[in-house]
Design a protein around this motif. Structure first.
Motif, PDB file in Angstrom:
ATOM      1  N   HIS A 279       0.847  -1.204   0.000  1.00 10.38           N
ATOM      2  CA  HIS A 279       0.000   0.000   0.000  1.00 10.38           C
ATOM      3  C   HIS A 279       0.883   1.255   0.000  1.00 10.38           C
ATOM      4  O   HIS A 279       0.708   2.157  -0.823  1.00 10.38           O
ATOM      5  CB  HIS A 279      -0.905  -0.042   1.242  1.00 10.38           C
ATOM      6  N   GLU A 280       1.844   1.299   0.912  1.00 12.84           N
ATOM      7  CA  GLU A 280       2.647   2.523   1.058  1.00 12.84           C
ATOM      8  C   GLU A 280       3.541   2.754  -0.165  1.00 12.84           C
ATOM      9  O   GLU A 280       3.716   3.892  -0.594  1.00 12.84           O
ATOM     10  CB  GLU A 280       3.483   2.483   2.345  1.00 12.84           C
ATOM     11  N   HIS A 283       1.745   4.526  -2.942  1.00 12.93           N
ATOM     12  CA  HIS A 283       1.460   5.967  -2.794  1.00 12.93           C
ATOM     13  C   HIS A 283       2.431   6.824  -3.610  1.00 12.93           C
ATOM     14  O   HIS A 283       2.219   8.019  -3.750  1.00 12.93           O
ATOM     15  CB  HIS A 283       1.490   6.391  -1.326  1.00 12.93           C
ATOM     16  N   GLU A 300      -6.338   6.660  -1.233  1.00  8.78           N
ATOM     17  CA  GLU A 300      -6.413   5.514  -0.319  1.00  8.78           C
ATOM     18  C   GLU A 300      -7.054   4.260  -0.912  1.00  8.78           C
ATOM     19  O   GLU A 300      -6.566   3.156  -0.687  1.00  8.78           O
ATOM     20  CB  GLU A 300      -7.107   5.935   0.977  1.00  8.78           C
ATOM     21  N   TYR A 355     -11.451   4.193   1.969  1.00  8.10           N
ATOM     22  CA  TYR A 355     -10.583   3.027   1.762  1.00  8.10           C
ATOM     23  C   TYR A 355     -11.409   1.818   1.310  1.00  8.10           C
ATOM     24  O   TYR A 355     -11.154   1.228   0.269  1.00  8.10           O
ATOM     25  CB  TYR A 355      -9.865   2.637   3.061  1.00  8.10           C
TER      26      TYR A 355
HETATM   27 ZN   LIG Z   1      -2.547   5.165   2.387  1.00  9.36          ZN
END
Ligand SMILES: [Zn+2]
Length: 414
Positions: A279-280, A283, A300, A355
């Motif tokens: 996930h990170e 980004h 998100e 999310y």
């Molecule tokens: Zn995030």
């Protein structure tokens, strides 16, 4: 001749050449023993920018010295409630003279909060709230130069490599979100670099690397390779930094090809933590929506679904389905994503809508148009740095047709 012309411009106080964006220079002096700092923050509007009033919000805990601004400017400071927290707001009104660059300089002192340091390290980054920003523009992308001064026994790491370093003084530069300039300060760093693909550097503050960290680095390498073939194929990662300060206060992605993972026991052998890492990292592409409104789903939900795409591609189909089901169970009865106002609800509702519901919508979109077209859509959206839902809908129409656009809009309004 050109040289003379530039000299003349300089004599007239005209910026040459004009910069298209504001430019920020930060000088941060850190006293690690007390977690305190002094920051000199200079915000310069280019000559081509005719903005007459600039507002900067700053954490209300910091002690601000009198504001310095280009001549003819008037400044005042007020207390404001911003996103539920007290801030001091510096307002500077410039006199008319639109063809000159104009600057504001803030000097402030303070301490970073307890959740941003350990016995070994002090973290100045996106969640440390140490920088001023224009209201509702925390994520405006700005070129910057960051100089960090520390006692001689200390070192500094950031998202890029330093331009210059000598004992006690480190200089970094780049372009990133207004609140994401990063300095991690410690006496000792332990780090490793990936062996295949673009260089990925894992930096740990104060504590030696373990076998678990090697596995994290290897996974980051595989995740990056997957994204560079799929969502990031038009704008691939060419370098990446994983900062591990150990302050156990969440994980977050940074636009400048980096992530901060603060968990001291982080272990990607656990699916949940593998998903956090994926996930990170994603980004890097999903960071152009606003934190304050519905466009946060472009950050998100897209990052969450990207991590699930990776999980599935890694062979864990069961894990992928299980996570989708878990998220879907939290969304019945939630308000529509379209026009969602996070400030009308408690934070958990924001997560459920931005999310979880957003992830379900992306999954439904992929199911509707097929994986190949879906990845084309995501790769183009990433390369265009899409920042509004309307822009994304336009892209859906171009790639998948008007009916799918209409279908998606209805899903977002449901
Ligand atoms: Zn995030």
């Amino acid at each position: 001749m050109k040289y003379l012309f530039i000299l003349l411009l300089a004599a007239l106080g005209v910026a040459a050449p004009a910069r298209a964006m504001p430019f920020v220079e930060v000088n941060l002096q850190v006293a690690p023993a007390t977690h305190s700092f002094t920051c000199r923050y200079r915000f310069t509007l280019p000559a081509s920018d005719t903005t007459s009033v600039v507002r900067l919000n700053l954490n209300s805990h910091f002690k601000l010295q009198p504001v310095q601004a280009t001549q003819n400017a008037q400044s005042r400071i007020t207390s404001v409630q911003y996103a539920g927290y007290p801030h001091q707001q510096i307002q500077v009104r410039f006199g008319p003279n639109p063809r000159r660059s104009r600057s504001i300089e803030l000097v402030y002192t303070g301490s970073i909060s307890e959740n941003n340091y350990t016995d070994q390290a002090a973290l100045f980054s996106a969640h440390s709230e140490w920088l001023p920003f224009r209201p509702y523009q925390e994520y405006e992308v700005l070129p910057y130069q960051l100089t960090v001064q520390v006692p001689p026994a200390y070192q500094v790491r950031s998202t890029p490599q330093p331009d210059k370093q000598k004992a006690g003084r480190w200089t970094f530069s780049g372009t990133t979100s207004a609140i994401e300039f990063t300095a991690l300060v410690a006496q000792q760093f332990y780090q490793a670099v990936s062996v295949a693909g673009p260089p990925i550097t894992l930096v740990k503050a104060g504590v030696p690397l373990t076998q678990t960290d090697s596995v994290t680095l290897r996974q980051a390498e595989v995740i990056t390779a997957f994204y560079n073939r799929t969502i990031g194929r038009q704008d691939p990662i060419t370098r990446f930094t994983i900062l591990m300060p150990g302050n156990n206060s969440g994980a977050y992605g940074l636009l400048d090809n980096a992530t901060v993972i603060t968990y001291s026991d982080f272990d990607v052998a656990r699916t949940n933590e593998l998903l956090i890492l994926a996930h990170e990292i994603s980004h890097k592409w999903w960071g152009y929506g606003s934190f304050h409104d519905e466009t946060d789903w472009l950050n998100e939900a897209f990052a969450t679904y990207s991590s699930l795409l990776y999980l599935q591609a890694s062979g864990d189909e069961a894990g992928y389905q299980k996570e989708l089901d878990r998220l879907a169970q939290t969304t019945p009865g939630t308000p529509p994503l379209w026009g969602f106002d996070r400030y009308k609800y408690e934070y958990p509702m924001h997560r459920r809508v931005m999310y979880n519901k957003g992830t379900g919508i992306l999954h439904a979109l992929r199911t509707r148009i097929g994986t190949e077209q879906f990845l084309t859509l995501l790769a183009q959206s990433a390369a265009k740095k899409t920042s509004t839902t309307v822009e994304f809908l336009q892209l859906v129409e171009q790639i998948a047709g008007p009916e799918t656009r209409g279908w998606l809009l209805a899903e977002l309004k449901r």
